[in-house]
Motif scaffolding. Structure first.
Motif, short mmCIF file in Angstrom:
data_model
loop_
_atom_site.label_atom_id
_atom_site.label_comp_id
_atom_site.label_asym_id
_atom_site.label_seq_id
_atom_site.Cartn_x
_atom_site.Cartn_y
_atom_site.Cartn_z
N UNK A 85 7.56 7.22 31.27
CA UNK A 85 8.17 7.41 29.96
C UNK A 85 9.44 6.62 29.75
N UNK A 86 10.09 6.29 30.87
CA UNK A 86 11.32 5.49 30.78
C UNK A 86 11.08 4.02 31.08
N UNK A 87 9.80 3.62 31.10
CA UNK A 87 9.45 2.21 31.24
C UNK A 87 9.33 1.71 32.65
N UNK A 88 9.32 2.59 33.63
CA UNK A 88 9.22 2.17 35.02
C UNK A 88 7.79 2.26 35.55
N UNK A 89 7.61 1.81 36.76
CA UNK A 89 6.33 1.91 37.45
C UNK A 89 6.53 2.84 38.64
N UNK A 90 5.79 3.96 38.68
CA UNK A 90 5.98 4.91 39.77
C UNK A 90 5.56 4.31 41.10
N UNK A 91 6.22 4.74 42.18
CA UNK A 91 5.80 4.27 43.50
C UNK A 91 4.41 4.81 43.84
N UNK A 92 3.70 4.12 44.68
CA UNK A 92 2.35 4.51 45.05
C UNK A 92 2.34 5.80 45.86
N UNK A 93 3.37 6.06 46.62
CA UNK A 93 3.35 7.18 47.57
C UNK A 93 3.74 8.54 46.98
N UNK A 94 3.84 8.65 45.66
CA UNK A 94 4.04 9.99 45.11
C UNK A 94 2.86 10.37 44.24
N UNK A 108 2.64 18.95 43.91
CA UNK A 108 1.73 18.11 43.10
C UNK A 108 2.09 18.17 41.62
N UNK A 109 2.44 19.36 41.15
CA UNK A 109 2.85 19.52 39.75
C UNK A 109 4.14 18.74 39.49
N UNK A 110 5.09 18.85 40.42
CA UNK A 110 6.37 18.15 40.26
C UNK A 110 6.16 16.64 40.36
N UNK A 111 5.27 16.18 41.24
CA UNK A 111 4.97 14.75 41.33
C UNK A 111 4.48 14.21 39.99
N UNK A 112 3.59 14.95 39.36
CA UNK A 112 3.07 14.53 38.05
C UNK A 112 4.20 14.44 37.04
N UNK A 113 5.08 15.41 37.05
CA UNK A 113 6.21 15.39 36.11
C UNK A 113 7.14 14.20 36.38
N UNK A 114 7.39 13.92 37.65
CA UNK A 114 8.25 12.78 38.00
C UNK A 114 7.59 11.48 37.57
N UNK A 115 6.28 11.34 37.82
CA UNK A 115 5.56 10.15 37.36
C UNK A 115 5.70 10.00 35.84
N UNK A 116 5.55 11.10 35.11
CA UNK A 116 5.66 11.05 33.65
C UNK A 116 7.04 10.61 33.20
N UNK A 117 8.08 11.05 33.90
CA UNK A 117 9.44 10.62 33.56
C UNK A 117 9.58 9.12 33.80
N UNK A 118 9.14 8.66 34.98
CA UNK A 118 9.27 7.24 35.32
C UNK A 118 8.53 6.37 34.31
#
Length: 115
Positions: A106-115, A94-104
């Motif tokens: 932060x780089x102008x992307x839209x995170x997938x719903x399933x993470x 869960x912590x890593x998911x949040x970090x990955x969402x923040x990267x996505x």
């Protein structure tokens, strides 16, 4: 379980992506390292929790991100690899998911719903 993997479009240049990743690594306590021939961001040594890994590849307009955790048999001795799904290690995932969402984001992307 396979690594989390996601591709998305970014409006940023490779230089801007690098600057963002350097800032992210510093703020979140990650270090850039080479692991199994891959340049990755790594957090943790395996003493207390499983190490977290994030790999980001980019070219103008496109970003590819992968994320996973490894299980440490001993510090520095890793066995197995898991993506971000599943119940084993859910708190760390869960912590890593949040970090990955923040990267996505932060780089102008839209995170997938399933993470």
């Amino acid at each position: 379980m396979a690594r989390f993997s996601y591709d998305f479009q970014t409006p940023y240049t490779p230089e801007q992506v690098n600057a963002f990743l350097n800032d992210f690594a510093q703020k979140e306590g990650f270090e850039f390292t080479s692991r199994d021939g891959e340049q990755v961001l790594k957090k943790g040594s395996g003493w207390v929790t499983a190490p977290q890994f994030v790999k980001v590849l980019f070219s103008p307009g496109t970003v590819h991100i992968e994320a996973w955790i490894k299980f440490a048999l001993l510090p520095g001795v890793y066995i197995g690899e898991q993506g971000l799904k599943g119940v084993f290690g859910f708190a760390l995932k869960d912590v890593l998911k949040t970090r990955v969402r923040n990267i996505i984001v932060g780089l102008g992307g839209t995170p997938p719903v399933d993470i």
